[in-house]
Scaffold this motif. Sequence first.
Motif, PDB file in Angstrom:
ATOM      1  N   UNK A  14       2.255   6.746  -6.430  1.00  0.00           N
ATOM      2  CA  UNK A  14       1.237   7.475  -7.180  1.00  0.00           C
ATOM      3  C   UNK A  14       1.177   8.939  -6.757  1.00  0.00           C
ATOM      4  N   UNK A  15       1.362   9.180  -5.447  1.00  0.00           N
ATOM      5  CA  UNK A  15       1.351  10.558  -4.966  1.00  0.00           C
ATOM      6  C   UNK A  15       2.534  11.320  -5.540  1.00  0.00           C
ATOM      7  N   UNK A  37       0.835  -1.197   0.000  1.00  0.00           N
ATOM      8  CA  UNK A  37       0.000   0.000   0.000  1.00  0.00           C
ATOM      9  C   UNK A  37       0.868   1.245   0.000  1.00  0.00           C
ATOM     10  N   UNK A  83      -2.494  12.016   0.706  1.00  0.00           N
ATOM     11  CA  UNK A  83      -3.510  11.917  -0.331  1.00  0.00           C
ATOM     12  C   UNK A  83      -4.623  12.927  -0.093  1.00  0.00           C
ATOM     13  N   UNK A 119      -4.606   0.240  -1.590  1.00  0.00           N
ATOM     14  CA  UNK A 119      -5.642   1.033  -2.257  1.00  0.00           C
ATOM     15  C   UNK A 119      -4.996   2.105  -3.131  1.00  0.00           C
ATOM     16  N   UNK A 120      -5.777   2.596  -4.010  1.00  0.00           N
ATOM     17  CA  UNK A 120      -5.317   3.620  -4.952  1.00  0.00           C
ATOM     18  C   UNK A 120      -5.632   4.990  -4.348  1.00  0.00           C
ATOM     19  N   UNK A 121      -4.644   5.863  -4.222  1.00  0.00           N
ATOM     20  CA  UNK A 121      -4.912   7.191  -3.643  1.00  0.00           C
ATOM     21  C   UNK A 121      -6.067   7.897  -4.350  1.00  0.00           C
ATOM     22  N   UNK A 122      -6.151   7.736  -5.658  1.00  0.00           N
ATOM     23  CA  UNK A 122      -7.232   8.408  -6.393  1.00  0.00           C
ATOM     24  C   UNK A 122      -8.590   7.905  -5.932  1.00  0.00           C
ATOM     25  N   UNK A 125      -9.499   9.475  -2.707  1.00  0.00           N
ATOM     26  CA  UNK A 125      -9.954  10.857  -2.924  1.00  0.00           C
ATOM     27  C   UNK A 125     -11.396  10.866  -3.392  1.00  0.00           C
TER      28      UNK A 125
END
Lengths: 852, 126
Positions: free
Chosen positions: A396-397, A389, B21, B111-114, B117
Amino acid sequence: MAAMSPMTGIFKRTFLLVFCVFGLIAAITSGMAAYFLYERMADEFQSKGLAIAESIAKGSQVVLLTEDASAIQSSIDHFLGIEGVKYIFVMDSRNDVIAHTFVPVMPDALRERSGLRRSAVREIDVQGYGPVMDINAPILEGVAGYVHVGMDMGLLETYFWKVFANMQLVLLGIFLACMVAVYYSVQRIARPLTELSRYAARLAKHDFSAEIDIVSEDEVGMLARTMQSMSQELSALFGEMNAKVEKATEEVRRNLSYRQAIINNLADGLLVTDRDAKITLVNPAMREYFDLRDLECEGELAERYFPEELVSLVVSVQSLKEGVVTAEVPLSGNRTGKALASRIWLDETQEKSLGGVILVRDITHEKALDRLKTEFISTVSHELRTPMTSVLGFTKIIRKKLERDVFPELDPDSEKAARAVEQVQDNIGIIVTEAERLTELINDVLDIAKMESGKAQWRDRLLSMGDVAAHSVRSVRGMCADKGVRVELEVEESLPMVFGDSSRLVQVMVNLLSNAIKFMDEGVITCRVRRQDSFVLVSVVDQGAGIGPDQLPFIFEKFKQVGDTLTEKPQGTGLGLPICRQIVTRHGGEIWAESVAGMGSTFYFTLPIAEDFSENVLVSDEKMNKIVCEEETDILMREGQAMMVETGEEACDMPPLILVVDDDPSLGKYLKQLFRDAGFRVLVAQNGRIALSLARQHLPSLITMDLMMPEMDGKAAIHCLRSNPFTRHIPILVVTALSEADSAGGDAAVLKPVDEEQLLETVNALLRDHDVSRSCIVLGDRASYAFDDDLTVICPNRITFCPPDEVWDHVREGFRGFVFVPSEMAGVFDLEALSRFSGVQVLILPGGEDYK
Amino acid sequence: MSKKILIVDDEVHIKMLLEQTLEELEDEFEVELFTASDGEEGLDFIRTEKPDLVFLDIMMPKMNGYEVCRTVMEDSELKHIKIILLTAKGQEVDRKQGLELGAKMYMTKPFDPDEILKVSKEMLDL
């Protein structure tokens, strides 16, 4: 003489016969002798009489002529003294009696004159003198008269009888003497015979030690010797036979005790029951498992000694045709056992079985290990996912921040900076891709670990592989669009249903399809679904590079990938096909591939047709006349309904289906009518077993259950219904004459005789309680839900998938129930407007991992 | 009035990841971010500050996410609070248990940060 008894019969008969024959001979002999004597004496009498008469006649001539009567008298008196002379008289020529010896007078019968010139003899019977031989001699040729001499014939008769009697006496004496002699000689023959018969009797009693002391050389002696040698042979034969029998018995005993020892030393518990579920055998391990110790439980009903789980196994094994049934059973001391039950058949052709064999193994340790494994998997999952994670999230950030905040700030004219930006973007892209691949790998590893350990949860139900294929094809469409690959689907018409977990089967198909797409740049992938024998065969044909024959055998093994992993970048985790194989095998099917390198490859897998759940059961049961079914249209409607649920075409507004289970046909009919009048659809089963198959097949909204039924009673049926995840939710109303109905495990109970109002009220209440199962709509495409498992629990048989815009049509048409909205749609969908419709409840479905 | 988001996780990195995030929302909308390092701390914060949205980890020291979630849902004053469960546990039981307790969502790591959000925006009606 008791031992002589067999002889006395013969002796008596012989004696009687001899007596008769001898008597007859004696009578004839003495009779003849007496007769001949009689004849002889008669002749003698005659000549004697004649002599007397003639002597008198000659001597009397003078006297007659002188007619001196007294002289005549004295001369004839003189003859009277001779033996046999009865009388003498002399007559003159005038027939006057001159002298006679009669006392006192001469009988008149003798007075007639004979007038004969010569002597004559006649036999006459004279009154007072009996039979006499009258001899008549003329005197001087009758001139001077006649002399009559009467000889006493009676004396002759007396002689005759005297002789006869004497002879008889003598003969009798001889006869008796003979008999005594015969008796003793018979005795002499009989003794050895008796001895022999005793000997034979002892032989008959298998007493070969008996001795016989007959030494004679006659026939009896020979017989005795023959018998003796026969007895010796018999004795030898018997001895041999006895030895053989003993040997065989010993072998059987040894075999038996060997088997008994095996049974006694089995580490697993063994229980054997007969057809009536009565215990016939329990081994020590079993006694230990269930704390039976030395209880004498053979011949008793299994339910007296064993827990419910095991008893229901014993009951259900009775209707088992082949294979085994298993269950987990609690053992004493908080242990858990796994019970395996099979039926005993003497030979395959037999209709009836001898009962059931149940093996119980203590799996407490295995369960503990299993739990440890599960915990381990869970921990590993957590420990691997958490760092993933961070890696993925931060990357990605970073990418976002770089693209949004850093890169625009750089000097647009700097070539170096531009190159760096490009490199950084590439690198980050690689990190993201690899991290995602790693995540996928973790998921696959966990997936296959769960399946291998049997921990995976399966939501089995009837489904159509056509639908599964269609969903799968739809969900890989995105992948195709990027590459110019097309997927064609060919599904055979009227394909039989299979029994399985739809999301897992979609996983298999998606895997096969995406593999095909992965290895193709353009072309057509053909996916065919058709029936083959008792299987549904699915094939995925691609036009890709194909698989070399050296690699083909290994593609279903873990971490094997086609191609040179050193030069080509691997695509995927290498666990996709092993997972497919796990899933297909779990469903009782097979998966394989055929390929020619450079010509494309074809992947096949088969799934067994759900025979137990298909129309076959209904047909065979109808043949047995055990199900009272409604009109054919009803069945078709029901089946149509089942299809609709499966294909999810549209919401179903049919009235709830009630399954009435009762062995009493009239009550079944009555309940059917009652429920029909109340607006329900009804299905009737006449025992628990049929109820089970119907319930599994039609998933009724409610079941009314009688308790006392043949084959499988209500309690066992409820237990089975409750232990099946697909029928567990169905409310069960126990309708019974028994007062302990509540203990049967139903949701409610109604006592017979049934009160109509109360019954309908209870039914409605139960249906209301389970209203959640009435209808539910899920927004979106079914194929995108790999997780409909939860929904199948909440709404076991009424799930409809539909695109967002169609929901409004349903709601306006009067849909009542639940609308599930996936969270990612929640924003774009007017939830408030939807929830304003009465009877419509809106639920947001969590997304999360399902949209990875 | 600004909206409050609470992040409860014992893993520092995950907490940071979520914070970073969600910072985007802080900039864009009136959103305040808070963090807690275990279940107890999180529950105390929820009681005193009544946040609008809570990202709640399940496996945590002192008090696990399920307990926190249950306590919050049983409290009539706190019931309205939206809870999103975050965990690496991906098994059926966990998911069902979480939803039964009244959590609005269940997200599994990674999980995907997007996605975070997006979900946060939906939950906060932003």
